[in-house]
Scaffold this motif. Structure first.
Motif, PDB file in Angstrom:
ATOM      1  N   UNK A 144     -35.960  -8.427 -12.054  1.00 23.22           N
ATOM      2  CA  UNK A 144     -36.927  -8.630 -10.969  1.00 23.22           C
ATOM      3  C   UNK A 144     -37.743  -7.346 -10.814  1.00 23.22           C
ATOM      4  N   UNK A 145     -38.691  -7.110 -11.700  1.00 20.03           N
ATOM      5  CA  UNK A 145     -39.474  -5.871 -11.609  1.00 20.03           C
ATOM      6  C   UNK A 145     -40.352  -5.849 -10.357  1.00 20.03           C
ATOM      7  N   UNK A 146     -40.312  -4.746  -9.630  1.00 18.65           N
ATOM      8  CA  UNK A 146     -41.113  -4.568  -8.418  1.00 18.65           C
ATOM      9  C   UNK A 146     -41.851  -3.242  -8.528  1.00 18.65           C
ATOM     10  N   UNK A 147     -43.178  -3.243  -8.444  1.00 15.30           N
ATOM     11  CA  UNK A 147     -43.928  -1.979  -8.505  1.00 15.30           C
ATOM     12  C   UNK A 147     -43.441  -1.004  -7.436  1.00 15.30           C
ATOM     13  N   UNK A 148     -43.374   0.264  -7.778  1.00 12.58           N
ATOM     14  CA  UNK A 148     -42.831   1.256  -6.853  1.00 12.58           C
ATOM     15  C   UNK A 148     -43.605   1.317  -5.541  1.00 12.58           C
ATOM     16  N   UNK A 149     -44.938   1.196  -5.603  1.00  7.44           N
ATOM     17  CA  UNK A 149     -45.703   1.295  -4.369  1.00  7.44           C
ATOM     18  C   UNK A 149     -45.368   0.159  -3.412  1.00  7.44           C
ATOM     19  N   UNK A 150     -45.132  -1.046  -3.966  1.00  7.47           N
ATOM     20  CA  UNK A 150     -44.754  -2.183  -3.114  1.00  7.47           C
ATOM     21  C   UNK A 150     -43.330  -2.012  -2.593  1.00  7.47           C
ATOM     22  N   UNK A 151     -42.448  -1.516  -3.434  1.00  9.08           N
ATOM     23  CA  UNK A 151     -41.068  -1.269  -2.995  1.00  9.08           C
ATOM     24  C   UNK A 151     -41.037  -0.232  -1.870  1.00  9.08           C
ATOM     25  N   UNK A 152     -41.864   0.800  -2.000  1.00  6.38           N
ATOM     26  CA  UNK A 152     -41.928   1.831  -0.965  1.00  6.38           C
ATOM     27  C   UNK A 152     -42.464   1.272   0.348  1.00  6.38           C
ATOM     28  N   UNK A 153     -43.480   0.416   0.268  1.00  4.87           N
ATOM     29  CA  UNK A 153     -44.036  -0.197   1.483  1.00  4.87           C
ATOM     30  C   UNK A 153     -43.016  -1.119   2.147  1.00  4.87           C
TER      31      UNK A 153
END
Length: 250
Positions: A143-152
């Motif tokens: 389940x890849x999640x971009x870091x910027x979205x994960x941080x938000x």
């Protein structure tokens, strides 16, 4: 430190309430605000008086229970701290400190400084969840999640539901709380199945509970102990508009 405390005392929901004045001596600057209240209550008990009722649990800035309006500000004069993280060195010897409960129609006073914040629980129950299949957890790498979205998402998940945003808003709006819960899940793949229904239900429940509309002044973010930014309210508005437009087409 010697202090004068003016504390809101209210026996129950029906009582009109009043401000009571107490004198405290020998308070250590290193005490937390809640420890100072423990000293006050011990003094009241020794004098045969009823102690002040106030919410508390973890006393580590995590649970959000320690909701107090201190000298006109939710959680007191310091930014980005809860009441339990506020220490008496933030005040001066001889100060008069006024302590009240949250003031909002949706947060009725139960007793003294304790308010009923179950409205937040009902908003969360209306849509703040995800549907998952039971069994073994899916491998995280699938389940890849971009870091910027994960941080938000992590930033939104930091909301502890203390209600300071409601207390700070002149309309007693819960938009920052609701937006944090909506953002947390809408940013992640796991939150997509209920994405549109979630925001509609949570906003509807927020309105039903009697919270006011957003004032657009930013007082909520300014007083949030976890510094949840206003950008999440903007996302909530976009999510809600998108959900409504889609449902109308269907």
């Amino acid at each position: 430190m010697n202090l004068t405390l003016k504390v809101w005392r209210q026996k129950n929901k029906k009582d009109s309430g009043r401000i009571a004045t107490y004198q405290l001596t020998g308070i250590s600057p290193d005490m937390s605000f809640l420890e100072m209240f423990d000293v006050l209550n011990e003094q009241l008990i020794n004098e045969g008086q009823e102690p002040v009722a106030f919410d508390h649990d973890c006393r580590e800035g995590i649970c959000g229970m320690c909701s107090m309006y201190i000298n006109g500000r939710p959680h007191g004069p310091k930014g980005a701290v809860t009441t339990c993280q506020l220490h008496m060195r933030s005040f001066n010897d001889g100060d008069t400190i006024v302590v009240e409960p949250w003031r909002a129609k949706a947060f009725p006073v139960i007793k003294d400084l304790v308010v009923d914040r179950s409205a937040f629980d009902r908003i969360q129950s209306a849509g703040g969840y995800i549907s998952v299949n039971t069994g073994n957890a899916q491998d995280a790498n699938s389940i890849p999640i971009p870091k910027d979205r994960a941080d938000e998402a992590f930033e939104a998940a930091a909301c502890i539901g203390c209600g300071a945003c409601v207390a700070a808003c002149k309309n007693a709006s819960a938009m920052l709380f609701v937006s944090a819960k909506v953002s947390q899940l809408s940013l992640l793949p796991q939150g997509q199945p209920e994405r549109k229904l979630r925001v509609e239900r949570m906003v509807a429940q927020m309105d039903e509970e009697g919270f006011g509309s957003c004032t657009n002044t930013g007082a909520c973010a300014a007083e949030c102990p976890k510094e949840i930014p206003l950008e999440h309210i903007a996302r909530l508005n976009r999510e809600y508009l998108g959900a409504k437009l889609t449902s109308e087409r269907v």
